[in-house]
Each structure stands twice: as C-alpha cells, then as structure tokens.
Design an enzyme around this catalytic site. Structure first.
Site, PDB file in Angstrom:
ATOM      1  N   ARG A  47       4.957 -12.327 -10.144  1.00 16.12           N
ATOM      2  CA  ARG A  47       5.176 -11.894  -8.755  1.00 16.12           C
ATOM      3  C   ARG A  47       6.374 -10.960  -8.663  1.00 16.12           C
ATOM      4  NH1 ARG A  47       8.613 -14.198  -5.445  1.00 16.12           N
ATOM      5  NH2 ARG A  47       8.473 -16.229  -6.472  1.00 16.12           N
ATOM      6  N   TYR A 101      -4.955   6.343  11.072  1.00 12.90           N
ATOM      7  CA  TYR A 101      -5.796   5.260  10.585  1.00 12.90           C
ATOM      8  C   TYR A 101      -5.811   4.106  11.593  1.00 12.90           C
ATOM      9  CZ  TYR A 101      -7.274   1.313   7.692  1.00 12.90           C
ATOM     10  OH  TYR A 101      -7.907   0.198   7.216  1.00 12.90           O
ATOM     11  N   ASP A 174       1.974   9.215   5.327  1.00 11.32           N
ATOM     12  CA  ASP A 174       0.808   8.630   4.681  1.00 11.32           C
ATOM     13  C   ASP A 174       0.101   9.779   3.954  1.00 11.32           C
ATOM     14  OD1 ASP A 174      -1.669   7.593   3.942  1.00 11.32           O
ATOM     15  OD2 ASP A 174      -1.740   6.235   5.662  1.00 11.32           O
ATOM     16  N   LYS A 199      -7.956   4.375  -2.562  1.00 14.46           N
ATOM     17  CA  LYS A 199      -8.754   5.559  -2.285  1.00 14.46           C
ATOM     18  C   LYS A 199      -8.747   6.532  -3.471  1.00 14.46           C
ATOM     19  CE  LYS A 199      -9.241   3.779   1.885  1.00 14.46           C
ATOM     20  NZ  LYS A 199      -8.193   2.750   2.001  1.00 14.46           N
TER      21      LYS A 199
END
Length: 376
Positions: A47, A101, A174, A199
């Site tokens: 982690r 978005y 972004d 993406k």
C-alpha cells in the site's frame, strides 16, 4: 530522451535477479527487513509502495516532464484525492469549467466533497469570465479540462494557469484526452497534470488507474502522497504493469487516433444529417487556434450533433456496427455514446450529441460504418 524513447525506457530497467527485459509483476504485499530493522530496498508494504507502481510513476513523471507522480486505483480516486489535498491554508473555493467530465459533477453532488468545497463553474474559453470567477472571492484551486468532455471546448492553459498563480491558487489540468504525447500542461504553467490512465495511456480498455503528476514539490503534493498511503486508494501491481505495457505504444497509437479522428470530423461535417461537429482540428472550431498553439495534434476524441434530436441520435448508435455502444474512451476500439442519457439529471450535453472515441481501425471502415448508421 525524446518522448517515443521515454515511453519505452522511462521507469524501467533490466531485472537484476533474472536479466529479464520485461519487468516482472511484484505481487508481494510485504517486504523483509534487514537484520538491523532497516529496509535496504526501500519497499515496506505494498500500500505504501510497490516496484510496479514506482516504475509507472517514474515513467509518467518523465513523459509529463514533472517532479513526481502519485497514482491511484482509478481516475476518480485521483480527482477526489487531489481536491481534498488542497492545503488547509488555502481557500476551499474551486473554479471549474462548465463543460467537463460528468463524474466530477457527481462527486460534488453525491459526496461530502460537494459540501466541503465551494465549486464555481465558468466558461473556461472566456478569459474575462475566468478572471472574474477567480478574483470574485479567495480561490484555492483552478480546474481545467482541455479539450473538454464532451463538447471539446479548448482552454488557454497558459493564460488560465497564470491567472490562478497570480491569485495564489493551485492549477490542475485534466490531460486525459490530450495525453503527454499531444500536450504538456506543466510546461504551460499548470501545477498538476491529471490522467485517467484507464484511457489512452493504458490504451486497451483492460485496466483501471489514475495519476497526478506534479510540476514541483509543494505542500499540496505532500498531502496528496499522504492521502495515497493513508487512505489506500492505490492501483494494483498488475494494473500498473498493464499501464507500463500500454504506454510503450502510446505515441504510435496517438498518431493513428489523431489522423483517424481528423478524417472522421471532415467526413461528418459534410453529412446532411449532422447538425454540428466538435473537433478542435477543424479550422472553424472556436478553439482551433489555441489548440494549435498548445497541442502537437488535435486528439482522437470528437462529438457531433445529429439532426432530429435525441431519438435520431440514439438511432445512429443503434445502427452502428463497428462503433461499439460503450462508455469510456482511449482504447483501440472505436466507441460511440449518447452522453445526455448517461449523464442523467446533471447532463449539460445537448440531447442530440454523440461522443466518439475514434479507435485505430482502418479509417475507411469507420467512415463506412458511420455512413450506413446515419443513412440506414
């Protein structure tokens, strides 16, 4: 190294234990201490850090020409963590684009982030309105999305980043749709560049991952790293490995995405059943000149509006054969989607708008499919 070389070599090395050219997947959740209690190989617990994650972060830092990268289990985890990492001495006011978005709107309406932060929406293509919004009240963060989702509005990143800096605010872009291949927000003055690695960077619609690349060291970056480790929204080693595999072909894929999208935009704008085409590569697009200044090419995303309203638009998607009716974007397959029905009550997209992620199939096959869908 030039970008194409970085995409293949940055963050990677020959495996020292086996001489493997491809990095192995490190699935171990924990790592052994030395006899004196130290960690000689820096890794403690997966982690906190992992070799695959570190390699991906180093690669993205190199591609974006930044200072450091922090990765998360999804693009939305990266977005929410970045907003919540705004330092305590900064105002809770966030200036955001009016076209972006839809998941961010859901984040603001459906979670406590919406009550803890004051989000103000503005047309980012109008610098006068942006300046007024930033200076109307103390602002902590200015959020940009260029090209925007789904109407492909283009923001002058350098100009808006300067307005934010002059006001003492952080700025973020972004950069998912443009990728580091086409646009470098950090070199244009932004403090952070954000990606849904799911993406284009991953590129094959088979992983879920988000990333934030910082231009410099800062209190906000320190808080972002702390959020990654303490809250645990980290990507899996396998997803990091997949992303590193995908990024190697990113420059080549983007070249085809861009050339195909440009040809599709030219085709659509001449079709009598198409009301409007939104693609910054078209000379008549209102953001064309700004996009040409800050992008090396115009991307693989476009949207278009079908004459006849929502029913006619939905009929086009139903008739498509190569274009897959699916959300997301940036993979090798071409996708088409009616955005207003997906976005629901918070939709800002016109009801006749279809968003298209142009894949890397042969462009003539794609044009033929759209032709029969528009006329069938």
């Amino acid at each position: 190294m030039r970008l194409e070389t970085k995409a293949i070599h940055a963050g990677r090395s020959i495996d020292p234990s086996t001489s493997a050219v491809t990095m192995p997947i490190h699935l171990s959740s924990t790592y052994e201490r030395a006899g004196d209690g130290s960690y000689p190989n820096e890794y403690i617990y997966s982690r906190i850090n992992n070799p695959n994650r570190r390699a991906l972060e180093d690669c993205l830092t190199s591609l974006e020409e930044g200072f450091d990268t922090v990765t998360f289990g999804s693009g939305m985890a990266a977005i929410s963590s970045l907003i919540e990492s705004l330092p305590a001495d900064k105002p809770r006011r966030v200036v955001m684009p009016d076209d972006m978005y839809h998941g961010i709107r859901s984040l603001l309406t459906d979670t406590d982030i919406g009550t803890n932060y004051d989000a103000v929406f503005v047309d980012m293509t109008d610098l006068t309105k942006v300046e007024e919004a930033i200076n109307a009240a103390p602002t902590g963060l200015v959020w940009m999305e260029s090209p925007s989702n789904p109407q492909l509005k283009v923001t002058d990143i350098q100009a808006v980043a300067k307005l934010a800096s002059d006001a003492g605010a952080y700025s973020v872009v972004d950069n998912t749709w443009a990728t580091p291949v086409l646009q470098k927000p950090l070199s244009l003055g932004a403090d952070f560049s954000l990606h849904s690695v799911t993406k284009y960077i991953g590129g094959h619609s088979d992983l879920l991952l988000g990333a934030v690349i910082a231009k410099t060291d800062s209190p906000m970056l320190a808080r972002l790293k702390a959020a990654q480790q303490a809250k645990g929204a980290v990507p899996s080693p396998f997803d990091c490995w997949l992303a590193l595999r995908g990024v190697q072909t990113l420059p080549l894929r983007m070249a085809t995405h861009c050339s195909n999208a440009s040809a599709i935009a030219d085709f659509l704008k001449q079709h009598p059943n198409v009301e409007a085409v939104h693609y910054p590569g078209l000379p008549e697009h209102p953001g064309h000149q700004v996009a040409a200044k800050q992008m090396s090419s115009f991307g693989g995303m476009l949207s278009f509006q079908v004459k006849g309203g929502q029913e006619a638009a939905m009929a086009v998607t139903a008739k498509a054969k190569l274009f897959i009716r699916a959300t997301s974007l940036g993979g090798t397959h071409s996708l088409i989607e009616h955005r207003a029905s997906l976005e629901g009550v918070h939709a800002v997209a016109p009801d006749n708008l279809l968003r298209v992620s142009v894949g890397i199939e042969h462009v003539e096959d794609l044009k033929e499919d759209l032709l029969q869908a528009l006329e069938g």
